[in-house]
Design an enzyme around this catalytic site. Structure first.
Site, PDB file in Angstrom:
ATOM      1  N   GLY A 163      -3.097  -0.685  -2.817  1.00  9.75           N
ATOM      2  CA  GLY A 163      -2.392  -0.852  -4.084  1.00  9.75           C
ATOM      3  C   GLY A 163      -3.091  -1.781  -5.060  1.00  9.75           C
ATOM      4  O   GLY A 163      -2.602  -2.013  -6.162  1.00  9.75           O
ATOM      5  N   ARG A 290      -6.970   2.568  10.659  1.00  7.26           N
ATOM      6  CA  ARG A 290      -6.528   1.500  11.561  1.00  7.26           C
ATOM      7  C   ARG A 290      -5.076   1.765  11.938  1.00  7.26           C
ATOM      8  O   ARG A 290      -4.463   2.673  11.406  1.00  7.26           O
ATOM      9  CB  ARG A 290      -6.610   0.167  10.812  1.00  7.26           C
TER      10      ARG A 290
END
Lengths: 447, 79
Positions: A163, A290
């Site tokens: 973001g 991840r």
């Protein structure tokens, strides 16, 4: 693989240590000055001090991690999320030192960490991408590209993520000023001023798909999560499965994620993020290479232990189940309990945790790296705990969430608990009718 | 001795970004309300604004140091 060094802190360090011990692996915790007395240090088989409190001098110091692994005979490193997990340079230092990295290869991290390269990969995998441009260098180029893409647009840093490095632009007139500003921000934040354009989509939901891929080339998904309840692109509540998704859209979006993982030769656990528009179209945004904060809601609805699968895959073993074995059973919701003051513009609130009374009962799980008496340090992110509530259906999961939030007591620092209690009464949330700007629309303007 | 104190705990930075020049140098005069540093708290960057005017005699903490609430970060000299 015998001994795993956990290169992280907080709840995810605890989560990985638990999974490793359950798999019969030994563990090594690492800690900074601020974390010497922490729960993960106590839980791990061994613990090594790696530096000062500031992350740059401890959890981000790959040389110190390599040294800690050498000292303790660790043969693998689990990065958790954040910190080194998506930094190809640091991961290369670990693998060059002969350590098994619990995650994808350096080149996969590099490719998916570069927005333009990731979009290219999606295009090749026939995964829809948000209409957008290649890198735009100057204003003329940007204006031409934006005319193609269609306003409103977002200027995005190619090296950005989570973001960050995103600037909305409503019109042609704004673009001339916005471009140099976005380039300067990108250069400052990521040491790379490459930016590109993307169409801004209103009212979209954030849907992400959890995938697992092993060294034998098997790729599976464990369905999607809806993470639309966000503030400034930081997720606060996540749900699995995404409420109200048609069976067709669900199948399409999950298959698209698997196709992308195959396309890039992915190995490990990963998350493919999409925007789902009100009209039911979906577009790839990015892939997180991840384990993700919100992984437990997928575990709750599928019964798959994602961290244990990560460890299996890293050890060269196959995924322990086949795609056809995975079904969505019920629903789950996660509430992020952060040291932030929701009544004060979400100001970070480090301090001493005097009480941490956790809820319980069927379908209630709390993942935390802290106990009462711990200090919530200013040096790291603000998450104190994750509350995950699940049940045979969405209403039950939300009802258990309401009860758990009523029981949960955190004293010493203001937290997001009060906000979560209020949000559960919101008709939009109850109806599953949220989108990525929904929460910001409810909150008072920052003062 | 007039000092400017840290209003929050965190990591102290004298520059807006690693490759940028420092906000203020030793010997420079500053005015009340001017941004002189950043403190990173829980991954958010907060500007440190001078609560007094004067000349920067010296910074009492180094770039990247950990600071606590109320810790002196700048000593001000005569204006």
């Amino acid at each position: 693989m015998r001994r795993v060094l956990v290169a992280n802190r907080g709840e995810i360090a605890v989560r990985v240590i638990r999974a490793a011990h359950a798999a019969g692996l030994e563990t090594v915790a690492v800690y900074s000055d601020a974390d010497a007395e922490s729960r993960w240090v106590q839980l791990a088989g061994t613990a090594v001090h790696i530096g000062k409190s500031a992350a740059a001098k401890s959890y981000l110091n790959s040389a110190a991690l390599v040294e800690a692994a050498r000292e303790t005979g660790a043969d693998a490193v689990h990065p958790g999320y954040g910190f080194l997990s998506e930094r190809p340079g640091a991961v290369k230092e670990l693998t060059d030192a002969g350590l098994t990295f619990v995650g994808p290869s350096v080149s996969t991290i590099e490719t998916m960490g570069d927005k333009a390269a990731a979009r290219d990969a999606a295009r090749r995998a026939d995964v829809p991408i948000v209409p957008g441009s290649g890198p735009v260098g100057d204003v003329d180029e940007a204006l031409a590209a934006a005319d193609d893409v269609g306003y409103p647009v977002l200027l995005k840093a190619a090296a950005g993520g989570g973001g960050r490095g995103i600037r909305p632009v409503a019109s042609r007139e704004e673009l001339a000023d916005a471009l140099p500003a976005a380039q300067a921000e990108a250069r400052a934040a990521f040491s790379d001023d490459t930016v590109y354009l993307e169409r801004a989509i209103d009212g979209a939901r954030h849907i992400e798909v959890q995938i697992l891929a092993d060294h034998a080339g098997t790729v599976v998904h464990t369905f999607e999560r809806d993470c639309s309840v966000q503030r400034r692109r930081q997720k606060l509540i996540e749900e699995a499965p995404a409420p109200g998704l048609s069976a067709e859209t669900r199948a399409d979006i999950n298959e698209a994620a698997v196709r992308l993982a195959r396309q890039v030769g992915y190995v490990g656990a990963g998350t493919v993020e999409f925007l789902l528009t009100p009209s039911g179209e979906f577009f790839f945004i990015e892939m997180n290479t991840r384990i993700q904060v919100e992984h437990p809601i997928s575990e709750a609805v599928t019964g798959v232990d994602l961290v244990s699968e990560q460890l299996r895959i890293a050890a060269g073993e196959p995924i322990s189940f086949a795609q056809d074995d995975v079904r969505i059973r019920g629903a789950a919701v996660e509430f992020r309990i952060n040291a932030e003051d929701p009544d004060n513009g979400f100001r970070p609130t480090p301090g001493d945790l005097s009480t941490l009374d956790l809820p319980g009962g069927p379908g209630v799980r709390v993942d935390t790296g802290f106990v009462a008496g711990d200090r919530i340090s200013p040096f790291y992110d603000s998450m104190i705990a994750k509350l995950i509530c699940s049940g045979p259906d969405r209403d039950t999961a939300l009802a258990r969430g309401r009860q758990a939030l009523a029981e949960l007591r955190v004293d010493g620092v203001p937290t997001t608990v009060s906000m979560h209690r209020r949000l559960l009464d919101e008709p939009g949330l109850r109806a599953g009718a949220v989108h990525t700007r929904w929460l910001e629309g409810l909150l008072p303007e920052p003062t | 001795m007039t000092t400017i104190k840290a209003q929050m705990p965190g990591v102290f930075y004298r520059r807006p970004a690693p490759e940028k020049p420092v906000y203020v140098d030793d010997g420079e005069s500053i005015s009340e309300g001017q941004t002189i540093a950043l403190i990173e708290v829980m991954k958010t960057f907060n500007e440190v604004k001078a609560d007094a005017s004067g000349t920067v005699a010296e910074f009492l903490v180094e770039d990247g140091d950990e600071v606590d609430v109320g810790q002196d970060i700048v000593r001000l000299g005569e204006t």
